[in-house]
Enzyme design. Sequence first.
Site, PDB file in Angstrom:
ATOM      1  N   ASP A  34       9.622  94.535  46.694  1.00  0.00           N
ATOM      2  CA  ASP A  34       8.616  93.981  47.533  1.00  0.00           C
ATOM      3  C   ASP A  34       7.485  94.932  47.491  1.00  0.00           C
ATOM      4  O   ASP A  34       6.642  95.032  48.096  1.00  0.00           O
ATOM      5  CB  ASP A  34       9.086  94.126  48.902  1.00  0.00           C
ATOM      6  N   GLY A  35       7.674  96.091  46.641  1.00  0.00           N
ATOM      7  CA  GLY A  35       6.281  96.958  46.403  1.00  0.00           C
ATOM      8  C   GLY A  35       6.520  98.254  47.023  1.00  0.00           C
ATOM      9  O   GLY A  35       5.622  99.376  46.773  1.00  0.00           O
ATOM     10  N   GLU A  36       7.447  98.139  48.094  1.00  0.00           N
ATOM     11  CA  GLU A  36       7.469  99.614  48.791  1.00  0.00           C
ATOM     12  C   GLU A  36       7.889 100.790  48.008  1.00  0.00           C
ATOM     13  O   GLU A  36       8.721 100.571  46.882  1.00  0.00           O
ATOM     14  CB  GLU A  36       8.455  99.405  50.092  1.00  0.00           C
ATOM     15  N   ASP A 163     -29.034 111.597  44.471  1.00  0.00           N
ATOM     16  CA  ASP A 163     -29.548 111.468  45.905  1.00  0.00           C
ATOM     17  C   ASP A 163     -29.721 112.830  46.498  1.00  0.00           C
ATOM     18  O   ASP A 163     -29.416 113.676  46.061  1.00  0.00           O
ATOM     19  CB  ASP A 163     -28.598 110.532  46.780  1.00  0.00           C
ATOM     20  N   LYS A 186     -32.583 107.858  47.226  1.00  0.00           N
ATOM     21  CA  LYS A 186     -31.749 106.800  47.221  1.00  0.00           C
ATOM     22  C   LYS A 186     -31.480 106.205  48.421  1.00  0.00           C
ATOM     23  O   LYS A 186     -31.160 106.740  49.493  1.00  0.00           O
ATOM     24  CB  LYS A 186     -30.483 106.974  46.288  1.00  0.00           C
ATOM     25  N   ARG A 188     -28.955 103.339  50.400  1.00  0.00           N
ATOM     26  CA  ARG A 188     -27.964 102.261  50.189  1.00  0.00           C
ATOM     27  C   ARG A 188     -28.150 101.088  50.901  1.00  0.00           C
ATOM     28  O   ARG A 188     -28.351 100.948  52.232  1.00  0.00           O
ATOM     29  CB  ARG A 188     -26.406 103.021  50.270  1.00  0.00           C
ATOM     30  N   ASP A 212     -22.848 113.631  40.102  1.00  0.00           N
ATOM     31  CA  ASP A 212     -22.565 113.214  41.318  1.00  0.00           C
ATOM     32  C   ASP A 212     -20.928 113.266  41.711  1.00  0.00           C
ATOM     33  O   ASP A 212     -20.284 113.724  40.646  1.00  0.00           O
ATOM     34  CB  ASP A 212     -22.503 111.447  41.302  1.00  0.00           C
ATOM     35  N   GLY A 218     -20.989 102.182  39.858  1.00  0.00           N
ATOM     36  CA  GLY A 218     -21.977 102.783  38.713  1.00  0.00           C
ATOM     37  C   GLY A 218     -23.634 102.342  38.929  1.00  0.00           C
ATOM     38  O   GLY A 218     -24.285 102.953  38.476  1.00  0.00           O
ATOM     39  N   THR A 220     -25.448 103.433  41.530  1.00  0.00           N
ATOM     40  CA  THR A 220     -26.304 104.649  41.668  1.00  0.00           C
ATOM     41  C   THR A 220     -26.677 105.145  40.403  1.00  0.00           C
ATOM     42  O   THR A 220     -27.922 105.621  40.143  1.00  0.00           O
ATOM     43  CB  THR A 220     -25.342 105.588  42.372  1.00  0.00           C
TER      44      THR A 220
HETATM   45  C1  R5P Z   1     -22.771 108.551  47.663  1.00  0.00           C
HETATM   46  O1  R5P Z   1     -23.409 108.850  48.182  1.00  0.00           O
HETATM   47  C2  R5P Z   1     -21.941 108.962  46.449  1.00  0.00           C
HETATM   48  O2  R5P Z   1     -22.309 110.502  46.049  1.00  0.00           O
HETATM   49  C3  R5P Z   1     -22.043 108.265  45.197  1.00  0.00           C
HETATM   50  O3  R5P Z   1     -23.373 108.334  44.638  1.00  0.00           O
HETATM   51  C4  R5P Z   1     -21.779 106.958  45.156  1.00  0.00           C
HETATM   52  O4  R5P Z   1     -20.450 106.724  45.737  1.00  0.00           O
HETATM   53  C5  R5P Z   1     -21.762 106.135  44.164  1.00  0.00           C
HETATM   54  O5  R5P Z   1     -21.162 104.816  44.235  1.00  0.00           O
HETATM   55  P1  R5P Z   1     -21.872 103.517  43.287  1.00  0.00           P
HETATM   56  O6  R5P Z   1     -21.356 104.210  42.049  1.00  0.00           O
HETATM   57  O7  R5P Z   1     -21.209 102.430  43.601  1.00  0.00           O
HETATM   58  O8  R5P Z   1     -23.302 103.387  43.294  1.00  0.00           O
END
Ligand code: R5P
Length: 291
Positions: A34-36, A163, A186, A188, A212, A218, A220
């Site tokens: 069952d995945g447990e 960011d 940045k 979001r 980061d 990906g 960002t």
């Molecule tokens: C957010 O502030 C983190 O430092 C990363 O920049 C973020 O999690 C990257 O997310 P994604 O690759 O989805 O843009």
Amino acid sequence: MKIIGGSASNRLSEALSTELGCELMDREIKRFPDGEVYVRIKGDVKDEDVIIVQTTYPDANIIELMALQDAVTDDIGNGRLITVIPYFGYSRQDKKFNPGEAITARAMIRHLELYSDAMVLVDLHAPAILNWAKKAKTVEAYATKAIAQYMKDKDINFILSPDKGAIARAKRLADYMGLPSDYLEKTRIDGSTVKMKPKNLDVSGASVLIVDDIIATGNTIIRATEQLKNSGAQKVYAACTHGLYTGGAIPKLEAVLDGLYSSDTIESSTSRYSVASPVSESIKELLERWD
Ligand code: R5P
């Protein structure tokens, strides 16, 4: 001291046992139909300091970690249990963004510290989450030196934080590598959409490394790469600690980057450097300063 590796952190537990010169214990981990999860520690942990290493992503690995902690706690006697969480899942839900939401990072800390005498976490998205631990000692280890060592032959001229919130990480890496750094602004929009404020970066003809903590969709990194290319960067690399790579992110990233690298906190095809050394240093410091 003995080490037990969870199934999400096999490579790192092996590297850590080499770094610390201690035994990597045999254990059985399997799933029921069952995945447990079923776990069994093979060997004696009585009165030993035991390190359990397990990344808490995806969710099934959280339960596996709790099961490993439970198995060890039963037999550890006067030993201490140190839980190493290389990638701490849910670190980004560290506050209520909307009324009524769970602060999942807090729930995770509160549950995982229950059996731990100490916890070591790596490159946290928001280090303040450690303040929620009331019982266990906590320490954060950083991948910075491992990234700097790996990148030193790649002729990088500039370090970029995608960011403003991550400037400290980029600055730390830039200082290790003796390079200038800058950041982007940045916003979001949602889980998979980010916007970057246009900025003139002084990177004409340069090889730039974007650093980061996490790469997830990906987007960002892709947006930051566009900005760098618009500013005349010749080569763009990305290095992160935690390569989550959701929704087929690796090919999208490799199509725009000159190199994509991550650590072994989450094992993937881009894992190039290990956090074994910083984690072992953190463990040694913890043990030296234990009161
Ligand atoms: C957010 O502030 C983190 O430092 C990363 O920049 C973020 O999690 C990257 O997310 P994604 O690759 O989805 O843009």
